[in-house]
Design a protein around this motif. Structure first.
Motif, PDB file in Angstrom:
ATOM      1  N   PRO A 209       0.856  -1.179   0.096  1.00 45.79           N
ATOM      2  CA  PRO A 209      -0.039   0.049   0.263  1.00 45.79           C
ATOM      3  C   PRO A 209       0.962   1.272   0.027  1.00 45.79           C
ATOM      4  O   PRO A 209       0.486   2.192  -0.687  1.00 45.79           O
ATOM      5  CB  PRO A 209      -0.750  -0.090   1.306  1.00 45.79           C
ATOM      6  N   GLY A 210       2.197   1.155   0.633  1.00 50.82           N
ATOM      7  CA  GLY A 210       2.745   2.367   0.644  1.00 50.82           C
ATOM      8  C   GLY A 210       3.275   2.813  -0.616  1.00 50.82           C
ATOM      9  O   GLY A 210       3.526   3.872  -0.974  1.00 50.82           O
ATOM     10  N   LEU A 211       3.723   1.714  -1.216  1.00 50.85           N
ATOM     11  CA  LEU A 211       4.416   1.853  -2.672  1.00 50.85           C
ATOM     12  C   LEU A 211       3.600   2.353  -3.555  1.00 50.85           C
ATOM     13  O   LEU A 211       3.875   3.085  -4.335  1.00 50.85           O
ATOM     14  CB  LEU A 211       5.319   0.551  -3.101  1.00 50.85           C
ATOM     15  N   VAL A 212       2.208   1.860  -3.484  1.00 52.02           N
ATOM     16  CA  VAL A 212       1.308   2.415  -4.494  1.00 52.02           C
ATOM     17  C   VAL A 212       0.957   3.724  -4.113  1.00 52.02           C
ATOM     18  O   VAL A 212       0.787   4.587  -5.073  1.00 52.02           O
ATOM     19  CB  VAL A 212      -0.106   1.507  -4.044  1.00 52.02           C
ATOM     20  N   GLY A 213       0.933   4.231  -2.887  1.00 49.52           N
ATOM     21  CA  GLY A 213       0.659   5.502  -2.628  1.00 49.52           C
ATOM     22  C   GLY A 213       1.897   6.445  -2.868  1.00 49.52           C
ATOM     23  O   GLY A 213       1.670   7.779  -3.357  1.00 49.52           O
ATOM     24  N   LYS A 214       3.004   5.958  -3.210  1.00 46.19           N
ATOM     25  CA  LYS A 214       4.148   6.763  -3.412  1.00 46.19           C
ATOM     26  C   LYS A 214       4.136   7.180  -4.781  1.00 46.19           C
ATOM     27  O   LYS A 214       4.302   8.168  -5.314  1.00 46.19           O
ATOM     28  CB  LYS A 214       5.545   6.079  -2.918  1.00 46.19           C
ATOM     29  N   ARG A 215       3.784   5.927  -5.791  1.00 43.01           N
ATOM     30  CA  ARG A 215       3.757   6.228  -6.995  1.00 43.01           C
ATOM     31  C   ARG A 215       2.648   7.218  -7.270  1.00 43.01           C
ATOM     32  O   ARG A 215       2.920   8.002  -8.531  1.00 43.01           O
ATOM     33  CB  ARG A 215       3.210   4.754  -7.602  1.00 43.01           C
ATOM     34  N   ILE A 216       1.305   7.164  -6.752  1.00 46.43           N
ATOM     35  CA  ILE A 216       0.461   8.374  -6.863  1.00 46.43           C
ATOM     36  C   ILE A 216       0.961   9.418  -6.532  1.00 46.43           C
ATOM     37  O   ILE A 216       0.823  10.503  -7.443  1.00 46.43           O
ATOM     38  CB  ILE A 216      -0.952   7.647  -6.455  1.00 46.43           C
ATOM     39  N   LEU A 217       1.576   9.748  -5.271  1.00 43.45           N
ATOM     40  CA  LEU A 217       1.973  11.072  -4.852  1.00 43.45           C
ATOM     41  C   LEU A 217       3.156  11.768  -5.971  1.00 43.45           C
ATOM     42  O   LEU A 217       2.922  12.811  -6.421  1.00 43.45           O
ATOM     43  CB  LEU A 217       2.495  10.946  -3.622  1.00 43.45           C
ATOM     44  N   GLU A 218       4.114  11.005  -6.399  1.00 42.12           N
ATOM     45  CA  GLU A 218       4.707  11.158  -7.246  1.00 42.12           C
ATOM     46  C   GLU A 218       4.600  11.526  -8.614  1.00 42.12           C
ATOM     47  O   GLU A 218       4.941  12.483  -9.331  1.00 42.12           O
ATOM     48  CB  GLU A 218       6.119  10.182  -7.472  1.00 42.12           C
ATOM     49  N   GLY A 219       3.303  10.855  -9.098  1.00 40.26           N
ATOM     50  CA  GLY A 219       2.778  11.058 -10.394  1.00 40.26           C
ATOM     51  C   GLY A 219       1.985  12.363 -10.355  1.00 40.26           C
ATOM     52  O   GLY A 219       2.088  13.210 -11.321  1.00 40.26           O
ATOM     53  N   VAL A 220       1.465  12.690  -9.315  1.00 35.41           N
ATOM     54  CA  VAL A 220       0.759  14.037  -8.910  1.00 35.41           C
ATOM     55  C   VAL A 220       1.638  15.106  -8.997  1.00 35.41           C
ATOM     56  O   VAL A 220       1.483  16.297  -9.551  1.00 35.41           O
ATOM     57  CB  VAL A 220      -0.304  13.710  -7.792  1.00 35.41           C
ATOM     58  N   LEU A 221       2.657  15.053  -7.949  1.00 35.53           N
ATOM     59  CA  LEU A 221       3.403  16.238  -7.630  1.00 35.53           C
ATOM     60  C   LEU A 221       4.544  16.148  -8.839  1.00 35.53           C
ATOM     61  O   LEU A 221       5.041  17.454  -8.872  1.00 35.53           O
ATOM     62  CB  LEU A 221       3.976  16.037  -6.182  1.00 35.53           C
ATOM     63  N   GLY A 222       4.984  15.248  -9.418  1.00 39.48           N
ATOM     64  CA  GLY A 222       5.990  15.380 -10.468  1.00 39.48           C
ATOM     65  C   GLY A 222       7.435  15.635  -9.903  1.00 39.48           C
ATOM     66  O   GLY A 222       8.318  15.591 -10.624  1.00 39.48           O
ATOM     67  N   HIS A 223       7.555  14.901  -8.669  1.00 37.15           N
ATOM     68  CA  HIS A 223       8.830  15.071  -8.157  1.00 37.15           C
ATOM     69  C   HIS A 223       8.869  13.860  -6.818  1.00 37.15           C
ATOM     70  O   HIS A 223       7.821  13.306  -6.437  1.00 37.15           O
ATOM     71  CB  HIS A 223       9.407  16.209  -7.408  1.00 37.15           C
ATOM     72  N   GLU A 224       9.940  13.485  -6.472  1.00 38.62           N
ATOM     73  CA  GLU A 224      10.131  12.301  -5.432  1.00 38.62           C
ATOM     74  C   GLU A 224       9.650  12.938  -4.028  1.00 38.62           C
ATOM     75  O   GLU A 224       9.754  14.321  -3.979  1.00 38.62           O
ATOM     76  CB  GLU A 224      11.615  12.160  -5.227  1.00 38.62           C
TER      77      GLU A 224
END
Length: 202
Positions: free
Chosen positions: A88-103
């Motif tokens: 779940p954390g990895l999925v959330g990380k992918r979503i956040l980085e996709g939305v924000l455009g950075h790590e």
């Protein structure tokens, strides 16, 4: 004075027919409200389903030698960076980085894992509630279908996202334990939803 009776205007008749069609297609406010209530009841049931599944997983964790308290384990007390998170954390990380455009920073790892984990349990249960709520018979037995569906979806979506390995790379024991946990989730969600749905319609 014109004494010849006039037929009902065509426009009024077609309007009546169109209203009936919209009701039959599920566009009436009552139907929409019913779907909304069923989806909400499903989401609430998903909270109970997730909690019950986590209880089983925590028991297994303790039997395997884990030492964290239930609250610490449930809310990822040992997670301090992204390398510590589970799926779940990895999925959330992918979503956040996709939305924000950075790590995203490591300090977000724990909260992201918790939010995505619970949102997933509710997110599957809400449409389940909407679908089952529209059925003539609202039985808890529908929940036995929900668990395997969620389980199988994880082994389709997560390998495609490079978070899980392909399903055939896992041994039968691992898959069986994961499936049993999801069966508990689905059954509990089904039982709670059936109880809530009966109260909503009583």
């Amino acid at each position: 004075m014109d004494l010849v009776p006039h037929p009902q205007p065509r426009r009024q008749r077609s309007t009546g027919r169109s209203l009936r069609r919209r009701r039959e297609r599920g566009h009436s406010p009552a139907v929409r409200n019913g779907l909304t209530r069923s989806a909400l009841a499903g989401g609430i049931a998903g909270v109970f389903g997730t909690a019950t599944m986590d209880t089983l997983l925590y028991v297994r964790y303790r039997r395997g030698g884990g030492a964290q308290s239930p609250i610490e384990w449930e809310f990822s007390a040992g997670v301090s960076k992204w390398d510590d998170v589970s799926a779940p954390g990895l999925v959330g990380k992918r979503i956040l980085e996709g939305v924000l455009g950075h790590e995203v920073p490591d300090r977000w790892a724990r909260s992201t894992q918790n939010v995505v984990h619970w949102a997933t349990g509710m997110g599957w249960a809400a449409p389940f509630g909407a679908v089952v709520g529209s059925a003539k018979r609202r039985s808890w037995i529908w929940g036995l279908d929900l668990g395997p569906i969620v389980w199988l979806a994880g082994y389709v979506i997560l390998p495609a996202a490079k978070i899980y390995k392909p399903i055939w790379d896992y041994d039968a024991k691992t898959l069986g334990k994961d499936l049993s946990a999801h069966l508990v989730y689905g059954a509990t969600t089904g039982v709670v939803f059936a109880a809530l749905a009966n109260r909503l319609t009583s």
